[in-house]
Design a protein around this motif. Structure first.
Motif, PDB file in Angstrom:
ATOM      1  N   GLN A 196     -10.020  12.084  -2.220  1.00  0.00           N
ATOM      2  CA  GLN A 196      -9.149  11.594  -1.150  1.00  0.00           C
ATOM      3  C   GLN A 196      -7.767  12.200  -1.324  1.00  0.00           C
ATOM      4  OE1 GLN A 196      -9.746   9.308   1.635  1.00  0.00           O
ATOM      5  NE2 GLN A 196      -7.900  10.470   2.085  1.00  0.00           N
ATOM      6  N   GLU A 197      -7.321  12.924  -0.313  1.00  0.00           N
ATOM      7  CA  GLU A 197      -5.971  13.476  -0.322  1.00  0.00           C
ATOM      8  C   GLU A 197      -5.039  12.525   0.407  1.00  0.00           C
ATOM      9  OE1 GLU A 197      -5.711  17.587   0.728  1.00  0.00           O
ATOM     10  OE2 GLU A 197      -7.548  18.054  -0.374  1.00  0.00           O
ATOM     11  N   MET A 239     -18.050   2.680  -3.831  1.00  0.00           N
ATOM     12  CA  MET A 239     -17.073   3.712  -3.504  1.00  0.00           C
ATOM     13  C   MET A 239     -15.922   3.135  -2.693  1.00  0.00           C
ATOM     14  SD  MET A 239     -19.390   7.055  -2.664  1.00  0.00           S
ATOM     15  CE  MET A 239     -17.963   8.082  -2.321  1.00  0.00           C
ATOM     16  N   GLU A 240     -16.245   2.265  -1.750  1.00  0.00           N
ATOM     17  CA  GLU A 240     -15.191   1.636  -0.952  1.00  0.00           C
ATOM     18  C   GLU A 240     -14.267   0.815  -1.853  1.00  0.00           C
ATOM     19  OE1 GLU A 240     -14.660  -1.231   2.954  1.00  0.00           O
ATOM     20  OE2 GLU A 240     -16.446  -1.465   1.710  1.00  0.00           O
ATOM     21  N   ARG A 241     -14.843   0.077  -2.781  1.00  0.00           N
ATOM     22  CA  ARG A 241     -14.040  -0.724  -3.714  1.00  0.00           C
ATOM     23  C   ARG A 241     -13.113   0.184  -4.524  1.00  0.00           C
ATOM     24  NH1 ARG A 241     -17.722  -2.105  -7.786  1.00  0.00           N
ATOM     25  NH2 ARG A 241     -17.037  -0.108  -8.588  1.00  0.00           N
ATOM     26  N   ASP A 242     -13.662   1.277  -5.076  1.00  0.00           N
ATOM     27  CA  ASP A 242     -12.856   2.198  -5.886  1.00  0.00           C
ATOM     28  C   ASP A 242     -11.783   2.875  -5.043  1.00  0.00           C
ATOM     29  OD1 ASP A 242     -14.426   1.518  -8.041  1.00  0.00           O
ATOM     30  OD2 ASP A 242     -15.612   3.369  -8.001  1.00  0.00           O
ATOM     31  N   ASN A 287     -10.331   1.764  -2.325  1.00  0.00           N
ATOM     32  CA  ASN A 287      -9.272   0.788  -2.034  1.00  0.00           C
ATOM     33  C   ASN A 287      -8.416   0.504  -3.259  1.00  0.00           C
ATOM     34  OD1 ASN A 287      -9.721   0.395   0.741  1.00  0.00           O
ATOM     35  ND2 ASN A 287     -11.405  -1.001   0.321  1.00  0.00           N
ATOM     36  N   ARG A 288      -9.038   0.454  -4.445  1.00  0.00           N
ATOM     37  CA  ARG A 288      -8.280   0.208  -5.675  1.00  0.00           C
ATOM     38  C   ARG A 288      -7.311   1.357  -5.940  1.00  0.00           C
ATOM     39  NH1 ARG A 288      -9.287   1.230 -11.237  1.00  0.00           N
ATOM     40  NH2 ARG A 288     -11.318   2.112 -10.718  1.00  0.00           N
ATOM     41  N   LEU A 321      -2.913   8.352   5.084  1.00  0.00           N
ATOM     42  CA  LEU A 321      -4.206   9.035   5.046  1.00  0.00           C
ATOM     43  C   LEU A 321      -4.369   9.792   6.355  1.00  0.00           C
ATOM     44  CD1 LEU A 321      -6.414   6.111   3.699  1.00  0.00           C
ATOM     45  CD2 LEU A 321      -5.431   8.002   2.406  1.00  0.00           C
ATOM     46  N   THR A 322      -4.224  11.101   6.291  1.00  0.00           N
ATOM     47  CA  THR A 322      -4.386  11.935   7.471  1.00  0.00           C
ATOM     48  C   THR A 322      -4.700  13.355   7.029  1.00  0.00           C
ATOM     49  OG1 THR A 322      -3.353  12.655   9.544  1.00  0.00           O
ATOM     50  CG2 THR A 322      -1.906  12.476   7.634  1.00  0.00           C
TER      51      THR A 322
END
Length: 163
Positions: free
Chosen positions: A48-49, A102-105, A107-108, A126-127
């Motif tokens: 995630q950038e 993955m969603e949990r990580d 968001n963390r 996030l863009t």
């Protein structure tokens, strides 16, 4: 996340690089033929950038300060611009609750990034492309001071006919 120890190579070094690259490809072919690469398992991971912005949502070149606050989290690393960082999620077997995990990580790590950015009066966006990015933001002073990025810049300038 890549190696950061780079420099511009001469003709002989490029030939050596190609020889080593071909040797590595042959080694990979052998590993595949000998069954040394995992098969029958599907995995998923993510990178995630993040853009770092100021109060007016302009690019905020504070990546090094943010990363310094995240130094206990090796999942975070630099990007080309001082207004970008990224984090990487560990690959996991695709199935079961992997997407929820993955969603949990995600968001963390996103919350950690937001907290670190807030400490230097910045925000995380996030863009893919920051809509408020200006041509004046795109200069060498806003490039992460890393030999890898300078070598990339030099190579691109040479490809365009510059020096």
């Amino acid at each position: 996340m890549g190696m950061h120890d780079v420099r511009v190579a001469g003709a002989e070094e490029l030939r050596q690089f190609m020889k080593r690259l071909l040797r590595d490809v042959k080694a990979l072919e052998r590993m595949l033929a000998d069954g040394l690469v995992e098969t029958g398992v599907r995995r998923i991971g993510a990178e995630q950038e993040l853009f770092l912005v100021d109060e007016s949502f302009g690019a905020a070149p504070v990546a090094l300060e943010v990363l310094n606050r995240l130094k206990d989290h090796p999942e975070f690393t630099t990007e080309l611009g001082l207004f970008n960082i990224e984090f990487n999620l560990d690959p996991q077997e695709f199935g079961g609750k992997c997407l929820s995990n993955m969603e949990r990580d995600l968001n963390r790590f996103l919350e950690l990034a937001r907290q670190a950015a807030a400490e230097v009066n910045a925000h995380v966006v996030l863009t893919g492309i920051l809509p408020t990015l200006k041509l004046t933001d795109l200069h060498l002073g806003n490039m992460t001071p890393n030999p890898r990025y300078y070598a990339l810049n030099d190579a691109l300038c040479k490809l365009r006919g510059g020096s």
